[in-house]
Design an enzyme around this catalytic site. Structure first.
Site, mmCIF file in Angstrom:
data_model
loop_
_atom_site.group_PDB
_atom_site.id
_atom_site.type_symbol
_atom_site.label_atom_id
_atom_site.label_comp_id
_atom_site.label_asym_id
_atom_site.label_seq_id
_atom_site.Cartn_x
_atom_site.Cartn_y
_atom_site.Cartn_z
ATOM 1 N N ALA A 13 0.825 -1.221 0.000
ATOM 2 C CA ALA A 13 0.000 0.000 0.000
ATOM 3 C C ALA A 13 0.857 1.268 0.000
ATOM 4 C CB ALA A 13 -0.931 0.003 1.209
ATOM 5 N N GLN A 15 4.044 3.916 -1.577
ATOM 6 C CA GLN A 15 4.290 4.671 -2.820
ATOM 7 C C GLN A 15 4.785 3.792 -3.961
ATOM 8 O OE1 GLN A 15 6.158 8.443 -3.571
ATOM 9 N NE2 GLN A 15 7.550 7.749 -1.966
ATOM 10 N N GLY A 17 4.703 0.553 -4.189
ATOM 11 C CA GLY A 17 3.669 -0.443 -4.475
ATOM 12 C C GLY A 17 2.634 0.086 -5.453
ATOM 13 N N GLN A 114 10.830 -12.040 7.778
ATOM 14 C CA GLN A 114 10.419 -12.359 6.405
ATOM 15 C C GLN A 114 11.297 -13.448 5.792
ATOM 16 O OE1 GLN A 114 9.745 -8.707 4.211
ATOM 17 N NE2 GLN A 114 8.076 -8.116 5.574
ATOM 18 N N VAL A 131 13.981 -4.324 -2.122
ATOM 19 C CA VAL A 131 13.987 -2.916 -2.518
ATOM 20 C C VAL A 131 14.095 -2.023 -1.273
ATOM 21 C CG1 VAL A 131 12.619 -1.093 -3.627
ATOM 22 C CG2 VAL A 131 12.612 -3.408 -4.582
ATOM 23 N N ASN A 133 15.040 -0.166 2.007
ATOM 24 C CA ASN A 133 16.385 0.213 2.487
ATOM 25 C C ASN A 133 16.626 -0.088 3.965
ATOM 26 O OD1 ASN A 133 17.753 1.190 0.233
ATOM 27 N ND2 ASN A 133 16.434 3.006 0.213
ATOM 28 N N ASP A 161 20.007 2.586 -9.636
ATOM 29 C CA ASP A 161 21.291 3.283 -9.780
ATOM 30 C C ASP A 161 21.851 3.062 -11.187
ATOM 31 O OD1 ASP A 161 21.251 3.900 -6.907
ATOM 32 O OD2 ASP A 161 21.441 1.728 -6.721
ATOM 33 N N HIS A 189 23.700 -0.040 -2.528
ATOM 34 C CA HIS A 189 22.717 0.960 -2.939
ATOM 35 C C HIS A 189 22.723 2.072 -1.905
ATOM 36 C CE1 HIS A 189 19.187 3.109 -4.108
ATOM 37 N NE2 HIS A 189 18.666 2.924 -2.920
HETATM 38 P P1 NAX Z 1 6.251 3.993 1.705
HETATM 39 O O1 NAX Z 1 6.482 4.420 3.107
HETATM 40 O O2 NAX Z 1 5.368 4.788 0.828
HETATM 41 O O3 NAX Z 1 5.660 2.510 1.712
HETATM 42 C C1 NAX Z 1 6.202 1.490 2.469
HETATM 43 C C2 NAX Z 1 5.066 0.576 2.860
HETATM 44 O O4 NAX Z 1 5.633 -0.564 3.493
HETATM 45 C C3 NAX Z 1 4.100 1.209 3.860
HETATM 46 O O5 NAX Z 1 2.782 1.093 3.362
HETATM 47 C C4 NAX Z 1 4.300 0.379 5.128
HETATM 48 O O6 NAX Z 1 3.106 0.190 5.860
HETATM 49 C C5 NAX Z 1 4.812 -0.936 4.550
HETATM 50 N N1 NAX Z 1 5.576 -1.766 5.489
HETATM 51 C C6 NAX Z 1 6.443 -1.370 6.438
HETATM 52 N N2 NAX Z 1 6.924 -2.413 7.110
HETATM 53 C C7 NAX Z 1 6.363 -3.510 6.569
HETATM 54 C C8 NAX Z 1 6.450 -4.885 6.852
HETATM 55 N N3 NAX Z 1 7.202 -5.330 7.856
HETATM 56 N N4 NAX Z 1 5.737 -5.743 6.101
HETATM 57 C C9 NAX Z 1 4.950 -5.287 5.109
HETATM 58 N N5 NAX Z 1 4.814 -3.988 4.805
HETATM 59 C C10 NAX Z 1 5.508 -3.111 5.529
HETATM 60 O O7 NAX Z 1 7.703 3.810 1.065
HETATM 61 P P2 NAX Z 1 8.116 3.664 -0.468
HETATM 62 O O8 NAX Z 1 8.358 5.001 -1.034
HETATM 63 O O9 NAX Z 1 7.177 2.756 -1.151
HETATM 64 O O10 NAX Z 1 9.557 2.988 -0.312
HETATM 65 C C11 NAX Z 1 9.698 1.680 0.202
HETATM 66 C C12 NAX Z 1 11.146 1.354 0.464
HETATM 67 O O11 NAX Z 1 11.920 1.411 -0.722
HETATM 68 C C13 NAX Z 1 11.839 2.296 1.433
HETATM 69 O O12 NAX Z 1 12.606 1.524 2.348
HETATM 70 C C14 NAX Z 1 12.767 3.098 0.548
HETATM 71 O O13 NAX Z 1 13.878 3.586 1.251
HETATM 72 C C15 NAX Z 1 13.149 2.059 -0.466
HETATM 73 N N6 NAX Z 1 13.715 2.528 -1.738
HETATM 74 C C16 NAX Z 1 14.701 1.776 -2.308
HETATM 75 C C17 NAX Z 1 15.267 2.081 -3.531
HETATM 76 C C18 NAX Z 1 16.325 1.221 -4.144
HETATM 77 O O14 NAX Z 1 16.839 1.602 -5.193
HETATM 78 N N7 NAX Z 1 16.723 0.086 -3.570
HETATM 79 C C19 NAX Z 1 14.854 3.306 -4.254
HETATM 80 C C20 NAX Z 1 13.517 3.836 -3.841
HETATM 81 C C21 NAX Z 1 13.204 3.734 -2.372
HETATM 82 O O15 NAX Z 1 13.765 4.846 -1.723
#
Ligand code: NAX
Length: 327
Positions: A13, A15, A17, A114, A131, A133, A161, A189
């Site tokens: 749910a 961003q 996603g 997980q 994905v 971080n 990247d 990353h």
């Molecule tokens: P959001 O905060 O919009 O969405 C994350 C979602 O994950 C939330 O809905 C939250 O409720 C859910 N969540 C948290 N813990 C959970 C768990 N234990 N089980 C299931 N769901 C869980 O973040 P979003 O912008 O979607 O980014 C998600 C992650 O991607 C962040 O950690 C962000 O840092 C990382 N990214 C990684 C990138 C990469 O290149 N590897 C780039 C983009 C992004 O910054």
């Protein structure tokens, strides 16, 4: 018709996603003839679960011909049941006043749980992309928590990247992004990553000699790619989402469908290649064929590159040492 593949997505749910799920259901990830079943995980929190319901309503409303089923979950033990692919996006973001160490241990808890769930209920051939971080270290934790699954099937996302670097090189040379080959992004990353175009070519011509500007490499290219995530947050007020989802699609698409000899970057457990210690989850150049990746071998590492590769390696080693006691 092909049997459906089961894909779990966590943080469904959020961003990323919101961009990712629609593209998976549309066939962009596993192929336009490959039906998929989505198994979506969110935290048990009522707001998150409700938001997930809303996203699923929208997915229903797309009437995707390839979508063969979809379920919502709040427990990884049900979300990961019999899955072929796991895209682990959900992670704990850094809150105000949170130290890096706190961030690491909060995420260590999520990714041990997980990893254990994958170990217990996923298909034995499950392929995982992390994905969320810190992506490399989270992937390392999940791998270590799933001793019955092949370690090589745990990967971290460096593809954003890689794609960022491609787009910078296309802009600099005035050539098409699609024509650039043999780019590498080494390491973590994080801003310490090392995007390396020494081997890159466009139409067989060396990109390095086309650009022929080491100052641009060091003072413009490396920092621009390294700090691109921060630049997007600054401009958008939110972190990269659609481009991150796109990179996740590219990563799994290429792993699943193959790269036809083209190099891509994946964060994978090192096999000792290029003197990167075994098991460190590190960005390497790979080619993919028949659902397996292979590290591109035999690249010459000059002194500057070795320094950069060690710098990002040291950061990863520190992160991984910081969570070892939790595994
Ligand atoms: P959001 O905060 O919009 O969405 C994350 C979602 O994950 C939330 O809905 C939250 O409720 C859910 N969540 C948290 N813990 C959970 C768990 N234990 N089980 C299931 N769901 C869980 O973040 P979003 O912008 O979607 O980014 C998600 C992650 O991607 C962040 O950690 C962000 O840092 C990382 N990214 C990684 C990138 C990469 O290149 N590897 C780039 C983009 C992004 O910054």
């Amino acid at each position: 018709a092909k049997a459906p593949l089961r894909v779990a997505v966590t943080g469904a749910a959020g961003q990323i996603g919101y961009s990712l799920l629609f593209r998976i259901a549309n066939g962009d990830m596993l192929g336009k003839d490959q039906p998929v079943i989505l198994q979506l995980l969110e935290i048990p929190d009522e707001r998150a679960q409700k938001a997930l319901t809303g996203v699923m309503m929208e997915i229903d409303d797309c009437a995707f011909p390839l979508l063969a089923g979809m379920t919502a979950h709040s427990d990884p033990m049900t979300a990961f049941k019999d899955i072929d692919y796991a895209v682990l996006v959900g992670a704990r973001p850094r809150g105000p006043g949170m130290e890096r160490k706190d961030l690491l241990s909060a995420n260590a808890q999520i990714f041990t749980a997980q990893g254990k769930a994958l170990n217990a209920v996923a298909k034995r051939t499950v392929k995982t992309l992390v994905v969320g971080n810190p992506a490399n270290t989270n992937a390392y934790i999940a791998m270590k928590s799933a001793p019955d699954l092949p370690a090589k099937n745990f990967t971290a996302m460096l593809r954003l990247d890689h794609n960022r670097a491609l787009s910078q090189l296309a802009a600099k040379t005035g050539k098409a992004v699609a024509d650039i080959e043999k780019l590498v992004v080494w390491g973590n990353h994080s801003p310490t990553m090392y995007p390396d175009y020494r081997f890159a070519t466009i139409g067989g011509q060396s990109v390095k000699s086309m650009i022929n500007d080491e100052e641009w490499n060091k003072n413009t290219f490396l920092p621009t790619v390294g700090k691109r995530g921060a630049a997007i947050i600054d401009a958008r007020g939110l972190s990269s989402a659609a481009s991150a989802a796109n990179a996740a699609i590219d990563h799994i698409h290429d792993w699943h469908c193959g790269t036809n000899g083209k190099w891509v970057t994946m964060g994978i457990p090192s096999d000792g290649s290029y003197d990167i210690p075994k098991e460190v989850m590190y960005g390497f150049p790979v080619t993919c064929e028949n659902g397996e990746y292979k590290i591109v071998q035999g690249l010459e590492i000059d002194a500057f590159s070795r320094e950069r590769m060690n710098f990002t390696l040291n950061e990863l080693t520190e992160e991984q040492d910081g969570v070892k006691h939790l595994l």
